[in-house]
Design an enzyme around this catalytic site. Structure first.
Site, PDB file in Angstrom:
ATOM      1  CB  CYS A  15     -34.407  -2.063  11.449  1.00 45.42           C
ATOM      2  SG  CYS A  15     -34.183  -2.703  13.112  1.00 45.42           S
ATOM      3  CG  ASP A  16     -35.747  -0.271   5.532  1.00 50.19           C
ATOM      4  OD1 ASP A  16     -35.011   0.721   5.345  1.00 50.19           O
ATOM      5  OD2 ASP A  16     -36.191  -0.980   4.600  1.00 50.19           O
ATOM      6  CG  LEU A  17     -40.148   4.937   9.713  1.00 52.04           C
ATOM      7  CD1 LEU A  17     -41.391   4.117   9.366  1.00 52.04           C
ATOM      8  CD2 LEU A  17     -40.306   5.593  11.066  1.00 52.04           C
TER       9      LEU A  17
END
Length: 198
Positions: A15-17
């Site tokens: 969700c936060d690459l």
């Protein structure tokens, strides 16, 4: 990312690459970091559920982010760059040049001296693997999650590029040594942070 999506008992969606969450160790091996907002997907979750819709997450949102990370690396542009306003976004900017005019968007430090001198992607070995890599990244950033590959498919494409095979309808291109093996990575994006991706 392929391991998180396909080899865990429940798929993990990061969700936060982004570049600052991909770190390099002393052997220049990439490690995904910061799982603060990661989510586990249950067996009943749809693989194509859109991230952010009624709190649902999807592995395809990570695929999109992975594609953006690759585009950041090859262009030295951030998605938040001032040039990307309104409907203009990093993937769309690169897409308008693919494959014939990539020299307009690719950071020339990413390729060899031959391309920097001649100014033509198609005439160099670097250009052939770069075209393949960017084609894969653009597929990852397609608008519809259903049209994006899985991370297992992305992994296969990267392996074929590294081993000299090309992506899509391109054939016989050399390996992508300087990008996926040397660890050049995101040093220019992270202002000194030692990080990269593979």
């Amino acid at each position: 990312m392929a391991y998180l999506h396909h080899d865990c008992s429940l798929p993990v969606v990061h969700c936060d690459l982004k570049p600052s969450n991909v770190l390099m160790d002393e052997n220049k091996t990439a490690h995904v970091a910061d799982f603060g907002i990661a989510r586990l997907m249950s067996s009943t979750d749809s693989a194509s559920s859109k991230y952010g819709l009624r709190g649902q997450v999807s592995t395809k949102s990570d695929v999109f982010s992975f594609g953006v990370v690759i585009l950041e690396m090859v262009t030295s542009k951030r998605p938040t760059d001032d040039m990307f306003t309104g409907n203009k976004a990093l993937p769309n900017w690169v897409r308008t040049t693919y494959p014939e005019a990539l020299e307009k968007v690719v950071d020339r430090e990413m390729v060899g001296d031959e391309w920097r001198v001649e100014g033509s992607i198609e005439s160099t070995e670097q250009g052939s693997w770069l075209t393949s890599l960017i084609g894969m990244a653009l597929r990852c950033t397609r608008y519809s999650p259903a049209e994006r590959p899985t991370m297992r498919e992305v992994e296969g494409v990267l392996e074929r590029i590294v081993n000299g095979a090309a992506y899509g309808n391109l054939e016989g291109y050399p390996s992508v040594q300087s990008l996926l093996i040397s660890g050049y990575g995101f040093s220019h994006l992270n202002s000194g942070t030692s990080s990269s991706s593979s």
